[in-house]
Design a protein around this motif. Sequence first.
Motif, PDB file in Angstrom:
ATOM      1  N   GLY A 100     -45.655 -17.886  28.229  1.00 26.52           N
ATOM      2  CA  GLY A 100     -45.414 -17.004  27.103  1.00 26.52           C
ATOM      3  C   GLY A 100     -43.963 -17.078  26.685  1.00 26.52           C
ATOM      4  O   GLY A 100     -43.214 -17.963  27.110  1.00 26.52           O
ATOM      5  N   GLU A 101     -43.550 -16.140  25.870  1.00 27.21           N
ATOM      6  CA  GLU A 101     -42.178 -16.107  25.393  1.00 27.21           C
ATOM      7  C   GLU A 101     -41.602 -14.718  25.620  1.00 27.21           C
ATOM      8  O   GLU A 101     -42.323 -13.729  25.554  1.00 27.21           O
ATOM      9  CB  GLU A 101     -42.129 -16.410  23.893  1.00 27.21           C
ATOM     10  CG  GLU A 101     -42.575 -17.809  23.525  1.00 27.21           C
ATOM     11  CD  GLU A 101     -42.585 -18.024  22.027  1.00 27.21           C
ATOM     12  OE1 GLU A 101     -43.022 -17.106  21.290  1.00 27.21           O
ATOM     13  OE2 GLU A 101     -42.168 -19.100  21.591  1.00 27.21           O
ATOM     14  N   PRO A 102     -40.301 -14.641  25.873  1.00 28.14           N
ATOM     15  CA  PRO A 102     -39.695 -13.315  25.968  1.00 28.14           C
ATOM     16  C   PRO A 102     -39.765 -12.612  24.617  1.00 28.14           C
ATOM     17  O   PRO A 102     -39.771 -13.256  23.577  1.00 28.14           O
ATOM     18  CB  PRO A 102     -38.246 -13.605  26.373  1.00 28.14           C
ATOM     19  CG  PRO A 102     -38.025 -15.038  26.077  1.00 28.14           C
ATOM     20  CD  PRO A 102     -39.351 -15.712  26.061  1.00 28.14           C
ATOM     21  N   GLN A 103     -39.863 -11.291  24.630  1.00 29.83           N
ATOM     22  CA  GLN A 103     -40.028 -10.509  23.400  1.00 29.83           C
ATOM     23  C   GLN A 103     -38.890  -9.509  23.251  1.00 29.83           C
ATOM     24  O   GLN A 103     -38.639  -8.708  24.158  1.00 29.83           O
ATOM     25  CB  GLN A 103     -41.361  -9.759  23.452  1.00 29.83           C
ATOM     26  CG  GLN A 103     -41.632  -8.855  22.289  1.00 29.83           C
ATOM     27  CD  GLN A 103     -41.984  -9.622  21.028  1.00 29.83           C
ATOM     28  OE1 GLN A 103     -42.825 -10.506  21.062  1.00 29.83           O
ATOM     29  NE2 GLN A 103     -41.330  -9.312  19.930  1.00 29.83           N
ATOM     30  N   GLU A 147     -39.116  -9.828  29.418  1.00 33.81           N
ATOM     31  CA  GLU A 147     -39.124 -11.207  29.891  1.00 33.81           C
ATOM     32  C   GLU A 147     -40.546 -11.653  30.229  1.00 33.81           C
ATOM     33  O   GLU A 147     -41.460 -10.842  30.325  1.00 33.81           O
ATOM     34  CB  GLU A 147     -38.210 -11.351  31.117  1.00 33.81           C
ATOM     35  CG  GLU A 147     -36.770 -10.960  30.870  1.00 33.81           C
ATOM     36  CD  GLU A 147     -36.021 -11.877  29.900  1.00 33.81           C
ATOM     37  OE1 GLU A 147     -36.546 -12.931  29.514  1.00 33.81           O
ATOM     38  OE2 GLU A 147     -34.890 -11.522  29.528  1.00 33.81           O
ATOM     39  N   THR A 148     -40.714 -12.955  30.427  1.00 30.23           N
ATOM     40  CA  THR A 148     -42.051 -13.508  30.672  1.00 30.23           C
ATOM     41  C   THR A 148     -42.628 -13.068  32.007  1.00 30.23           C
ATOM     42  O   THR A 148     -43.835 -13.151  32.212  1.00 30.23           O
ATOM     43  CB  THR A 148     -42.020 -15.048  30.615  1.00 30.23           C
ATOM     44  OG1 THR A 148     -41.102 -15.537  31.597  1.00 30.23           O
ATOM     45  CG2 THR A 148     -41.613 -15.529  29.238  1.00 30.23           C
ATOM     46  N   ASP A 149     -41.785 -12.569  32.915  1.00 34.33           N
ATOM     47  CA  ASP A 149     -42.289 -12.082  34.196  1.00 34.33           C
ATOM     48  C   ASP A 149     -42.573 -10.580  34.168  1.00 34.33           C
ATOM     49  O   ASP A 149     -42.870  -9.976  35.187  1.00 34.33           O
ATOM     50  CB  ASP A 149     -41.326 -12.413  35.333  1.00 34.33           C
ATOM     51  CG  ASP A 149     -39.950 -11.794  35.170  1.00 34.33           C
ATOM     52  OD1 ASP A 149     -39.732 -11.040  34.191  1.00 34.33           O
ATOM     53  OD2 ASP A 149     -39.084 -12.063  36.012  1.00 34.33           O
ATOM     54  N   ILE A 162     -19.203 -10.615  19.979  1.00 33.95           N
ATOM     55  CA  ILE A 162     -20.495 -10.657  20.656  1.00 33.95           C
ATOM     56  C   ILE A 162     -21.078 -12.055  20.538  1.00 33.95           C
ATOM     57  O   ILE A 162     -21.220 -12.585  19.441  1.00 33.95           O
ATOM     58  CB  ILE A 162     -21.482  -9.634  20.055  1.00 33.95           C
ATOM     59  CG1 ILE A 162     -20.941  -8.230  20.271  1.00 33.95           C
ATOM     60  CG2 ILE A 162     -22.849  -9.792  20.672  1.00 33.95           C
ATOM     61  CD1 ILE A 162     -21.741  -7.159  19.574  1.00 33.95           C
ATOM     62  N   SER A 163     -21.388 -12.629  21.669  1.00 34.72           N
ATOM     63  CA  SER A 163     -22.076 -13.910  21.698  1.00 34.72           C
ATOM     64  C   SER A 163     -23.490 -13.647  22.166  1.00 34.72           C
ATOM     65  O   SER A 163     -23.699 -13.016  23.185  1.00 34.72           O
ATOM     66  CB  SER A 163     -21.376 -14.865  22.669  1.00 34.72           C
ATOM     67  OG  SER A 163     -22.163 -16.012  22.845  1.00 34.72           O
ATOM     68  N   SER A 164     -24.447 -14.068  21.401  1.00 35.62           N
ATOM     69  CA  SER A 164     -25.837 -13.837  21.797  1.00 35.62           C
ATOM     70  C   SER A 164     -26.526 -15.127  22.201  1.00 35.62           C
ATOM     71  O   SER A 164     -27.701 -15.295  21.951  1.00 35.62           O
ATOM     72  CB  SER A 164     -26.632 -13.145  20.704  1.00 35.62           C
ATOM     73  OG  SER A 164     -26.005 -13.053  19.509  1.00 35.62           O
ATOM     74  N   SER A 165     -25.801 -16.023  22.842  1.00 37.52           N
ATOM     75  CA  SER A 165     -26.413 -17.290  23.252  1.00 37.52           C
ATOM     76  C   SER A 165     -27.552 -17.068  24.244  1.00 37.52           C
ATOM     77  O   SER A 165     -28.481 -17.867  24.286  1.00 37.52           O
ATOM     78  CB  SER A 165     -25.362 -18.231  23.830  1.00 37.52           C
ATOM     79  OG  SER A 165     -24.768 -17.668  24.978  1.00 37.52           O
ATOM     80  N   SER A 166     -27.498 -16.002  25.023  1.00 40.21           N
ATOM     81  CA  SER A 166     -28.588 -15.753  25.985  1.00 40.21           C
ATOM     82  C   SER A 166     -29.850 -15.266  25.265  1.00 40.21           C
ATOM     83  O   SER A 166     -30.922 -15.245  25.873  1.00 40.21           O
ATOM     84  CB  SER A 166     -28.159 -14.744  27.039  1.00 40.21           C
ATOM     85  OG  SER A 166     -27.979 -13.472  26.459  1.00 40.21           O
ATOM     86  N   LEU A 167     -29.749 -14.920  24.004  1.00 41.69           N
ATOM     87  CA  LEU A 167     -30.917 -14.465  23.255  1.00 41.69           C
ATOM     88  C   LEU A 167     -31.610 -15.606  22.498  1.00 41.69           C
ATOM     89  O   LEU A 167     -32.622 -15.368  21.846  1.00 41.69           O
ATOM     90  CB  LEU A 167     -30.517 -13.360  22.282  1.00 41.69           C
ATOM     91  CG  LEU A 167     -30.043 -12.063  22.934  1.00 41.69           C
ATOM     92  CD1 LEU A 167     -29.585 -11.077  21.855  1.00 41.69           C
ATOM     93  CD2 LEU A 167     -31.127 -11.459  23.794  1.00 41.69           C
ATOM     94  N   MET A 168     -31.067 -16.808  22.599  1.00 44.70           N
ATOM     95  CA  MET A 168     -31.728 -17.936  21.937  1.00 44.70           C
ATOM     96  C   MET A 168     -33.131 -18.110  22.492  1.00 44.70           C
ATOM     97  O   MET A 168     -33.337 -18.058  23.704  1.00 44.70           O
ATOM     98  CB  MET A 168     -30.914 -19.210  22.121  1.00 44.70           C
ATOM     99  CG  MET A 168     -29.646 -19.231  21.313  1.00 44.70           C
ATOM    100  SD  MET A 168     -28.650 -20.730  21.564  1.00 44.70           S
ATOM    101  CE  MET A 168     -29.807 -21.998  21.130  1.00 44.70           C
TER     102      MET A 168
END
Length: 175
Positions: A100-103, A147-149, A162-168
Motif C-alpha cells: 500500500g501507500e502511506p496516507q 504509514e503502511t504498517d 521546512i524541508s518535506s523530503s520525507s513526505l515524498m
Amino acid sequence: MDQLFFGGWNNLLRTLIVGVLAYVVLVVFLRLSGKRTLSKMNAFDLVVTVALGSTLATVLLNKDVALAEGALAFALLIGLQFIVTWSSVRVRWVRALATGEPQMLLLRGKILSAALQHARVTEDEVRAAVRTAGLHDLEAAEAVVLETDGLFSVMQRNTGIISSSSLMGVKTADK
C-alpha cells in the motif's frame, strides 16, 4: 471419551518431537530468508505470518501431515514472500499492491477529512498521535502520516525553513 482428554503417549511423543523439529525448521528458514521477513509488519506480512502460524499448528496437531510436508509449506510461504518483497523493491506497482501507500491525514495543522474517511481513521486517533509525539496543538504538527504498517508518523512544524523530503511519495487527499 478417553480420547477427549488423553489420546495416548504416542500422540504426545509425536507432538513433542514434531513440534521441536518444526519449530527449528521454521526458525532456520526465517533466518535464511533475511531480516525483511522479520521486520515490522504491513498487511501483506501479517497474512504471511498468520499462514506460517497456521501451518505450524497443522504440522503439530494433524497426524496426516508429515514434517517434510510442513517444511515444504514453510519454504513455499517464505519463498513467495521473498519473491514479492524482492519484486516490491524493484517494481512500483508490486510495492503498491503488497504494502500500500502511506496516507497523509493532517497537513500544516489541518486535518484532511477525506483522507481520514478513506483510511478509516478518526480525528481522535490523529489527535492521540499528535499528543504521543509530545505536541500540544495540531498547529504544531507539519504532518501526520498513516504509514503502511498502520503506525502514525508525526512531523513537528518548524519555524525555519521546512524541508518535506520525507513526505515524498505520501498519498495526499487529492491523489
